[in-house]
Scaffold this motif. Structure first.
Motif, PDB file in Angstrom:
ATOM      1  N   UNK A  99      27.814 -12.757   2.715  1.00  0.00           N
ATOM      2  CA  UNK A  99      28.287 -12.121   3.629  1.00  0.00           C
ATOM      3  C   UNK A  99      27.278 -11.949   4.837  1.00  0.00           C
ATOM      4  N   UNK A 100      27.991 -12.066   5.945  1.00  0.00           N
ATOM      5  CA  UNK A 100      26.870 -11.724   7.373  1.00  0.00           C
ATOM      6  C   UNK A 100      26.628 -10.413   7.742  1.00  0.00           C
ATOM      7  N   UNK A 101      25.855 -10.222   8.515  1.00  0.00           N
ATOM      8  CA  UNK A 101      25.544  -8.815   8.561  1.00  0.00           C
ATOM      9  C   UNK A 101      26.150  -8.222   9.962  1.00  0.00           C
ATOM     10  N   UNK A 102      27.232  -7.840   9.489  1.00  0.00           N
ATOM     11  CA  UNK A 102      28.202  -7.165  10.798  1.00  0.00           C
ATOM     12  C   UNK A 102      28.400  -5.818  10.533  1.00  0.00           C
ATOM     13  N   UNK A 103      27.653  -4.819  10.204  1.00  0.00           N
ATOM     14  CA  UNK A 103      27.680  -3.505  10.103  1.00  0.00           C
ATOM     15  C   UNK A 103      27.482  -3.041  11.697  1.00  0.00           C
ATOM     16  N   UNK A 104      27.940  -1.609  11.896  1.00  0.00           N
ATOM     17  CA  UNK A 104      28.008  -1.156  13.080  1.00  0.00           C
ATOM     18  C   UNK A 104      26.392  -1.078  13.752  1.00  0.00           C
ATOM     19  N   UNK A 105      26.220  -1.541  14.772  1.00  0.00           N
ATOM     20  CA  UNK A 105      24.840  -1.487  15.527  1.00  0.00           C
ATOM     21  C   UNK A 105      24.986  -1.521  17.069  1.00  0.00           C
ATOM     22  N   UNK A 106      25.419  -0.561  17.648  1.00  0.00           N
ATOM     23  CA  UNK A 106      25.838  -0.687  19.035  1.00  0.00           C
ATOM     24  C   UNK A 106      24.540  -1.106  19.796  1.00  0.00           C
ATOM     25  N   UNK A 107      23.386  -0.871  19.389  1.00  0.00           N
ATOM     26  CA  UNK A 107      22.131  -1.457  20.058  1.00  0.00           C
ATOM     27  C   UNK A 107      22.175  -2.901  20.242  1.00  0.00           C
ATOM     28  N   UNK A 108      22.896  -3.548  19.281  1.00  0.00           N
ATOM     29  CA  UNK A 108      22.776  -4.927  19.465  1.00  0.00           C
ATOM     30  C   UNK A 108      24.046  -5.607  20.331  1.00  0.00           C
ATOM     31  N   UNK A 109      24.685  -4.434  20.927  1.00  0.00           N
ATOM     32  CA  UNK A 109      25.844  -4.834  21.694  1.00  0.00           C
ATOM     33  C   UNK A 109      25.526  -5.128  23.206  1.00  0.00           C
ATOM     34  N   UNK A 110      26.334  -5.895  23.817  1.00  0.00           N
ATOM     35  CA  UNK A 110      25.952  -6.077  25.609  1.00  0.00           C
ATOM     36  C   UNK A 110      26.736  -5.033  26.031  1.00  0.00           C
ATOM     37  N   UNK A 111      26.368  -4.102  26.955  1.00  0.00           N
ATOM     38  CA  UNK A 111      27.001  -2.993  27.261  1.00  0.00           C
ATOM     39  C   UNK A 111      27.855  -3.432  28.593  1.00  0.00           C
ATOM     40  N   UNK A 125      31.717  -3.990  12.463  1.00  0.00           N
ATOM     41  CA  UNK A 125      32.440  -3.066  11.459  1.00  0.00           C
ATOM     42  C   UNK A 125      32.095  -1.678  11.633  1.00  0.00           C
ATOM     43  N   UNK A 126      33.095  -0.732  11.733  1.00  0.00           N
ATOM     44  CA  UNK A 126      32.768   0.469  11.680  1.00  0.00           C
ATOM     45  C   UNK A 126      33.897   1.258  10.891  1.00  0.00           C
ATOM     46  N   UNK A 127      33.380   2.417  10.539  1.00  0.00           N
ATOM     47  CA  UNK A 127      34.363   3.346   9.829  1.00  0.00           C
ATOM     48  C   UNK A 127      35.043   4.527  10.509  1.00  0.00           C
ATOM     49  N   UNK A 128      34.448   4.366  11.796  1.00  0.00           N
ATOM     50  CA  UNK A 128      34.931   5.655  12.678  1.00  0.00           C
ATOM     51  C   UNK A 128      34.880   5.135  14.177  1.00  0.00           C
ATOM     52  N   UNK A 129      36.129   4.581  14.534  1.00  0.00           N
ATOM     53  CA  UNK A 129      36.240   3.968  15.664  1.00  0.00           C
ATOM     54  C   UNK A 129      36.120   4.871  16.880  1.00  0.00           C
ATOM     55  N   UNK A 130      36.837   6.227  16.661  1.00  0.00           N
ATOM     56  CA  UNK A 130      36.814   7.117  17.882  1.00  0.00           C
ATOM     57  C   UNK A 130      35.146   7.520  18.157  1.00  0.00           C
ATOM     58  N   UNK A 131      34.489   7.660  17.163  1.00  0.00           N
ATOM     59  CA  UNK A 131      33.074   8.215  17.445  1.00  0.00           C
ATOM     60  C   UNK A 131      32.247   6.923  18.323  1.00  0.00           C
ATOM     61  N   UNK A 132      32.631   5.688  17.646  1.00  0.00           N
ATOM     62  CA  UNK A 132      31.841   4.726  18.451  1.00  0.00           C
ATOM     63  C   UNK A 132      32.290   4.632  19.730  1.00  0.00           C
ATOM     64  N   UNK A 133      33.590   4.542  20.165  1.00  0.00           N
ATOM     65  CA  UNK A 133      34.156   4.610  21.374  1.00  0.00           C
ATOM     66  C   UNK A 133      33.568   5.683  22.454  1.00  0.00           C
ATOM     67  N   UNK A 134      33.256   6.827  21.716  1.00  0.00           N
ATOM     68  CA  UNK A 134      32.865   7.752  22.625  1.00  0.00           C
ATOM     69  C   UNK A 134      31.102   7.400  22.817  1.00  0.00           C
ATOM     70  N   UNK A 135      30.380   6.944  21.906  1.00  0.00           N
ATOM     71  CA  UNK A 135      28.962   6.395  22.062  1.00  0.00           C
ATOM     72  C   UNK A 135      29.118   5.377  23.188  1.00  0.00           C
ATOM     73  N   UNK A 136      29.704   4.309  22.983  1.00  0.00           N
ATOM     74  CA  UNK A 136      29.783   3.349  24.006  1.00  0.00           C
ATOM     75  C   UNK A 136      30.183   3.713  25.364  1.00  0.00           C
ATOM     76  N   UNK A 137      31.146   4.630  25.449  1.00  0.00           N
ATOM     77  CA  UNK A 137      31.239   5.477  26.966  1.00  0.00           C
ATOM     78  C   UNK A 137      29.804   6.149  27.285  1.00  0.00           C
ATOM     79  N   UNK A 138      29.243   6.649  26.534  1.00  0.00           N
ATOM     80  CA  UNK A 138      27.964   7.274  26.987  1.00  0.00           C
ATOM     81  C   UNK A 138      26.756   6.117  27.285  1.00  0.00           C
ATOM     82  N   UNK A 139      27.084   4.960  26.919  1.00  0.00           N
ATOM     83  CA  UNK A 139      26.189   3.770  27.324  1.00  0.00           C
ATOM     84  C   UNK A 139      26.779   3.220  28.569  1.00  0.00           C
TER      85      UNK A 139
END
Length: 261
Positions: free
Chosen positions: A102-114, A173-187
């Motif tokens: 398996x590939x490393x696809x766990x949640x890591x917003x710091x690897x995302x292009x904001x 991959x994330x278990x909590x999309x709502x929290x991730x979306x809030x974190x990305x909005x903060x970014x």
């Protein structure tokens, strides 16, 4: 190249279990790919190939593909058509299979292009829809796909429908999309939810400049209430006739097209 003939071979049992069970895939952190093209995509994408299985027919028909795949495989086995049928998910198998890490696809917003564009999928139940969305995402140039719940991204049907895109495209991959979306909005990213709501903004009037994430929900139930409440804006796809909604795959394709225009 070693040959497997035993009907109860442990490696064949493992491949069959990976084909059938998401729990087995998760527990072992392995997954099964089928088909010369898809296995070649894995090799070219630097996916760790633990085991390659090929039939004699495949060795004759896919000489070049098998040669490249074999260079990336830790071990190679020739199997007969009967054993191939036991680990195949298609009617007309090509006789090429890979057990992959398996590939490393766990949640890591710091690897995302904001500043990039992302499509988020919540609780999709049909693996074909997941695969088709990822294939479209790569074709449109979307930076990545966020997956929250629903079917397994390593489901064989999803992998085939994606035509290698699930191996190449950043998938988070994330278990909590709502929290991730809030974190990305903060970014600094803009966040949207695709809904069937007359009060939502028509997608054609939305400015998708800068970093954007748009969420699409389950084929029947749509997005969770907490996910819709977490975004900055609700959007809709206006339709003619009596159609009230689109298939999740079709809706995601329209959204990605509009995001990338």
């Amino acid at each position: 190249m070693k040959v497997i003939t035993g009907r109860s071979n442990e490696k064949i049992k493992l491949a069959a279990a990976l084909l059938a069970s998401a729990d087995k895939r998760k527990k072992t952190e392995l997954f099964l790919l089928e088909g010369a093209r898809l296995c070649l995509d894995a090799a070219n994408s630097r996916v760790r190939i633990q085991t390659l299985f090929v039939t004699q027919k495949a060795l004759s028909h896919f000489v070049n593909e098998v040669e490249v795949i074999a260079q990336s495989a830790d071990e190679i086995y020739r199997i007969d058509d009967y054993l191939a049928s036991k680990i195949s998910d298609t009617k007309n198998s090509q006789g090429v299979f890979c057990i992959c890490k398996m590939l490393d696809k766990k949640e890591d917003i710091y690897k995302m292009n904001y500043k990039g564009k992302y499509i988020a999928l919540e609780e999709l139940s049909n693996p074909l829809n997941l695969g088709f969305v990822c294939r479209s995402a790569e074709a449109f140039g979307v930076q990545g796909v966020i997956v929250s719940g629903g079917c397994d991204i390593y489901n064989p049907k999803a992998q085939r429908a994606a035509m290698g895109s699930l191996l190449r495209l950043p998938v988070i991959e994330t278990d909590n999309l709502s929290t991730l979306l809030l974190n990305l909005a903060n970014k600094g990213m803009k966040t949207f939810a695709a809904v069937v709501d007359p009060d939502a903004k028509d997608i054609k009037t939305v400015a998708f400049s800068g970093g954007v994430v748009c969420a699409v929900g389950n084929e029947g139930a749509g997005l969770k209430t907490e996910t819709v409440n977490a975004v900055q804006g609700k959007i809709k796809i206006s339709m003619k006739g009596k159609t009230q909604s689109l298939n999740a795959n079709a809706a995601a394709a329209v959204i990605m097209w509009e995001m990338m225009r």
